[in-house]
Design a protein around this motif. Structure first.
Motif, mmCIF file in Angstrom:
data_model
loop_
_atom_site.group_PDB
_atom_site.id
_atom_site.type_symbol
_atom_site.label_atom_id
_atom_site.label_comp_id
_atom_site.label_asym_id
_atom_site.label_seq_id
_atom_site.Cartn_x
_atom_site.Cartn_y
_atom_site.Cartn_z
ATOM 1 N N LEU A 212 0.839 -1.187 0.000
ATOM 2 C CA LEU A 212 0.000 0.000 0.000
ATOM 3 C C LEU A 212 0.882 1.247 0.000
ATOM 4 O O LEU A 212 1.922 1.283 0.660
ATOM 5 N N GLN A 213 0.442 2.290 -0.709
ATOM 6 C CA GLN A 213 1.182 3.553 -0.746
ATOM 7 C C GLN A 213 0.215 4.723 -0.598
ATOM 8 O O GLN A 213 -0.051 5.467 -1.544
ATOM 9 N N PRO A 214 -0.310 4.910 0.614
ATOM 10 C CA PRO A 214 -1.315 5.961 0.813
ATOM 11 C C PRO A 214 -0.771 7.367 0.622
ATOM 12 O O PRO A 214 -1.554 8.309 0.450
ATOM 13 N N HIS A 215 0.555 7.519 0.632
ATOM 14 C CA HIS A 215 1.143 8.845 0.465
ATOM 15 C C HIS A 215 1.224 9.267 -1.000
ATOM 16 O O HIS A 215 1.579 10.410 -1.300
ATOM 17 N N SER B 182 -0.648 9.292 -5.081
ATOM 18 C CA SER B 182 -1.895 9.184 -5.851
ATOM 19 C C SER B 182 -1.759 7.988 -6.780
ATOM 20 O O SER B 182 -1.773 8.108 -8.000
ATOM 21 N N GLU C 117 -3.209 4.833 -8.162
ATOM 22 C CA GLU C 117 -4.402 4.020 -8.371
ATOM 23 C C GLU C 117 -4.052 2.533 -8.444
ATOM 24 O O GLU C 117 -4.845 1.680 -8.043
ATOM 25 N N ARG D 98 -4.114 0.889 -5.066
ATOM 26 C CA ARG D 98 -5.482 0.809 -4.554
ATOM 27 C C ARG D 98 -6.274 -0.285 -5.255
ATOM 28 O O ARG D 98 -7.070 -0.999 -4.631
ATOM 29 N N GLU E 54 -2.426 -5.560 6.449
ATOM 30 C CA GLU E 54 -2.301 -4.698 5.273
ATOM 31 C C GLU E 54 -1.216 -3.666 5.562
ATOM 32 O O GLU E 54 -1.436 -2.703 6.293
ATOM 33 N N PRO F 191 1.591 -0.814 4.647
ATOM 34 C CA PRO F 191 2.056 0.192 3.685
ATOM 35 C C PRO F 191 3.578 0.196 3.585
ATOM 36 O O PRO F 191 4.279 -0.276 4.491
#
Length: 335
Positions: free
Chosen positions: A185-188, A190, A192, A195, A217, A219
């Motif tokens: 995961l790479q919430p930092h 944008s 897609e 996600r 999960e 990141p």
């Protein structure tokens, strides 16, 4: 017997790929003796020019840009090689730029593409949203790789990341794994792609009757080996560690493999591993990686064909084009 291409003809004639392309597309610029030698090789090998490619190139320049986050990433390096080969078939030259996923760098390269003298750009963004890419992609035309388009006159060429992740995770469920972690995961950003892969992972868990767990999960800052090591070490330190890990890239999976080895764990007996990208190193690791294999050659070819069509007609609506993938089952997560 496979069909001869420009590179094959060039080797037979002892000339460059560009010279063969010139003989096919603009024979008047080639010296008569060289042209005769190339034409003889074309006839001997039964080469048939790509008529669509010739039409796409006619009346345009020769340089396109390829903008990727990390050229030293095995996935992007392999993809770039396919883009260069596909561009040679069109008689194009590729200018490669690296962004490191930095938003300012991505903006600068989009804004300054015209100044680089390129006629079109194949762009794989990590930091910019599709909407921002669309706002900045006026001239030259842009084709996005691996991200959702759907905005303005920007095309996207990608695999179905959600379906691919669902298939990879479902494979782990089918082999009896019950605590399946997701790393990547790479919430930092944008991003897609990450996600979509997370969504596919969760769908497969739900279909297998396994509830999602936030602790499983994980990141990461980057998608490198070291990030895979750190993420897997944190998972293996949980009171109830996972019995399988789905990594969003093969680099992460190779890092996970190292972390398991450092803990004295056996893969796949103690922990099964699945990666994504089918990079060359994963085929030779011990154990070899089970992985999702995108059709990288088709990605490159379709991206350039789409870019050529966009260069010919900029009024076309944005298109989302999907390239096949397959799950390659190897030793790290056997059936």
């Amino acid at each position: 017997m496979s069909r001869a291409n420009l590179r094959d003809v060039a080797e037979r004639a002892g000339v460059s790929v560009r010279t063969v392309s010139n003989v096919v597309n603009a024979p008047e610029v080639v010296a008569p003796a060289t042209r005769e030698r190339v034409q003889r090789a074309i006839e001997e090998m039964g080469y048939r020019p790509n008529i669509a490619a010739r039409q796409l190139r006619r009346g345009r320049g020769d340089v396109i840009g390829l903008v990727v986050p990390e050229i030293d990433s095995p996935y992007f390096a392999e993809l770039a090689a396919h883009v260069v080969r596909a561009a040679e078939e069109l008689g194009w030259t590729v200018l490669v730029e690296q962004t490191d996923g930095d938003p300012a760098r991505e903006r600068d390269l989009l804004d300054g593409a015209r100044g680089h003298g390129v006629d079109g750009v194949v762009f794989s963004p990590w930091a910019l949203t599709p909407a921002e890419v669309s706002r900045r992609a006026g001239a030259p035309p842009v084709v996005m790789l691996g991200e959702q388009a759907g905005f303005g006159h920007v095309d996207r060429v990608a695999i179905d990341n959600q379906a691919a992740a669902r298939e990879a995770t479902a494979h782990l469920v089918a082999t009896g794994r019950r605590r399946i972690a997701a790393v990547g995961l790479q919430p930092h950003l944008s991003n897609e792609t990450a996600r979509h892969r997370l969504a596919g992972y969760r769908e497969a868990l739900a279909a297998g009757g396994l509830p999602p767990e936030a602790a499983l999960e994980v990141p990461v800052d980057r998608l490198h080996h070291a990030d895979g090591v750190r993420a897997t070490e944190s998972l293996l330190s949980l009171p109830a560690p996972p019995d399988a890990v789905f990594c969003f890239t093969d680099q992460l999976a190779l890092g996970a493999l190292r972390a398991c080895a450092d803990r004295g764990l056996r893969v796949p007996d103690d922990v099964a591993l699945v990666g994504f990208d089918d990079i060359e190193a994963g085929r030779y690791s011990v154990p070899a990686l089970t992985t999702v294999a995108p059709d990288k050659q088709r990605l490159a070819e379709l991206a350039l064909t789409t870019l050529g069509e966009r260069m010919a007609d900029r009024s076309l609506p944005g298109r989302d084009l999907v390239v096949p993938h397959r799950l390659v089952v190897r030793e790290s997560a056997p059936a």
